[in-house]
Design a protein around this motif. Sequence first.
Motif, short mmCIF file in Angstrom:
data_model
loop_
_atom_site.label_atom_id
_atom_site.label_comp_id
_atom_site.label_asym_id
_atom_site.label_seq_id
_atom_site.Cartn_x
_atom_site.Cartn_y
_atom_site.Cartn_z
N LEU A 122 0.81 -1.22 0.00
CA LEU A 122 0.00 0.00 0.00
C LEU A 122 0.84 1.26 0.00
N GLU A 156 0.21 4.32 -2.28
CA GLU A 156 -1.09 5.00 -2.27
C GLU A 156 -1.04 6.41 -1.69
N TRP A 198 -0.09 0.59 7.70
CA TRP A 198 -0.69 -0.73 7.45
C TRP A 198 0.35 -1.82 7.64
N GLU A 253 -11.21 -3.70 7.94
CA GLU A 253 -10.88 -2.33 7.57
C GLU A 253 -10.63 -2.18 6.08
N ARG A 254 -10.01 -3.18 5.46
CA ARG A 254 -9.69 -3.09 4.02
C ARG A 254 -10.26 -4.32 3.32
N GLU A 256 -10.90 -5.05 0.43
CA GLU A 256 -10.37 -5.40 -0.89
C GLU A 256 -9.02 -6.12 -0.80
N ARG A 257 -8.43 -6.18 0.39
CA ARG A 257 -7.09 -6.74 0.53
C ARG A 257 -7.12 -8.16 1.09
#
Length: 589
Positions: free
Chosen positions: A248, A251, A343, A372-373, A375-376
């Motif tokens: 990440l 980002e 992260w 929390e994420r 998509e990961r």
Amino acid sequence: MMTSRTKYSVVAAALLMTANLPLFALVGATPAAAASGEPKLAIGTGSYLAGRFAQHQDDWDAAAQYMEQALAANPSDLSLLRRAYILKLGEGEMDTALDMAKRLTSQDGEPQLSAVLLIADALKNGRLDEAEALTRRMPREGLALFIGPLYDAWLSVAKGEDTAKAQQALAPLEARSGFAALYNLHLALILDLGGKPSEAAGPYNRTTENEPPLRVVQLVGNFLERQGRRDEAKALYESFRANNPESLMAEPMLKALESGTPPQPIITDAAHGVAEALFDLGIALHQEGAEETALLFARIALHLRPDMALAHLMIGDIMESREHYEKAQSAYKALEQDPTLGWTARLRMADSLAQMERTDEAIALFSQLVAERPERTDALVRLGDLYRIAKRYDEAVDAYTKALERIGAPLERHWAIFYARALCFDKLDRWPQTETDLKKALELQPDEPYLLNYLGYSWVDRGQNLDRAKAMIERAVELKPRDGYIVDSLGWALYQIGEFEVAVGKLERAVELRPVDSTINDHLGDAYWRVGRHTEARFQWQRALRTAEEEKDKEAIRAKIDKGLADIQAAKAGKMDDAPPKPRENKPR
């Protein structure tokens, strides 16, 4: 093509060639001096010996306390002072380390690493004459061959001299093989800080030619944005993201770029430049396993620049690799809110909790990250690994399955998830799912030796696809010829299909590679028995019995020692009672 990892490795190799010495050598003590100048045992003997033992056990905190006690009892002993200084610096006790460094530099024989700290501290506090005097006195040997030019250049910047003088000071690095990237980076930083962006552009560009690491991307991207070259900065960030698809870290840079506001410079003074230099050298050493020296460099870098997030991360990594998980937690906790590394730091905090067997806390943190994420997959996979290690196989399967659902169409790098789930299915005696996942993992990574070994062995164990299974294990041996477990698998596969004479040779080789392994000794004993070498068979079984852990395995071995094996025809027909254990689990790599 030289990758960023390769560039750092070249630097580290050169550093290690000139500084591959015990830590006492890095603070100026010669081996002869260390040998002849051991602490006087009449005073402080107990503390000294306790400190040496603690340091040998890699407990630097206790070692530092004991050495400080011994030093108080014998304050004139330079050998004690050197050891205590290294330990205090490694623990981050900077006030004490600075005091000890001053005492060391006042003695004959300029200790290098104490001078490195004192120069950094003088530069940080604007004592430029002191910093320059210490730099001149530092003997240009060992690590100082590389640190010296960097210090000279940044001191020139601090004194407000023309950048040409700083470039001249850096020149020895340019001439050293493997140091071009370090030279170009610091030349660019100095020219940039000196108000010469057009001259800085060339060396900045040269640092990004071969998959630059995160810190180089941050520094060069910052420069490009400040020069209004936003498209080039975006391309650099996106290239880093493409080369690190699971990360990440790109980002925040891309998000900040979208705002359109030019960033502030990352390096704003000479102290920041020296911190950068020490971090660069430290990360190169860390990647090559020279963790103690890397830790010392990171501590000094943070003394100069406490907000250097990557130095905190490196200290956390070093502490975790040394199994100092509480200290790793502290380093990672400092980064919880960091937009780039937060992260990663929180994932590693959960990993450290797991290593400390604080399983419920680790599960809670991983679960928080999973939610929390959405998509990961990294937190889900780690959660699955934690459940698998805890032998909670149903929960592990659930975590891996959710990770694969999030992935959709798997890529080559996702083979390890299928493999990990297969291990869990196997533990749950769900062979069809185990076989399906192993096949899928092999489809993604056809030449992974542990996959070839696991599936091939499993087929042999079940009497299925024997020719293909044998070929797969033979290929695994080609790829890992010195892995005793895989060589054992081939020997046992040959044994299972009745090729006992050939099996003996393979199993003997496996025992050479892994001489103390109950399963391999047991297999060789079985093979010896089948070829009529009964005395040797019982010898191997006795060896297996001494190291076997499970009582049921011990009972089976004792029965063989007492009665031998069933006749050879029954064995060839697959009617033996001495069935092999399941294949060993090899963690995904």
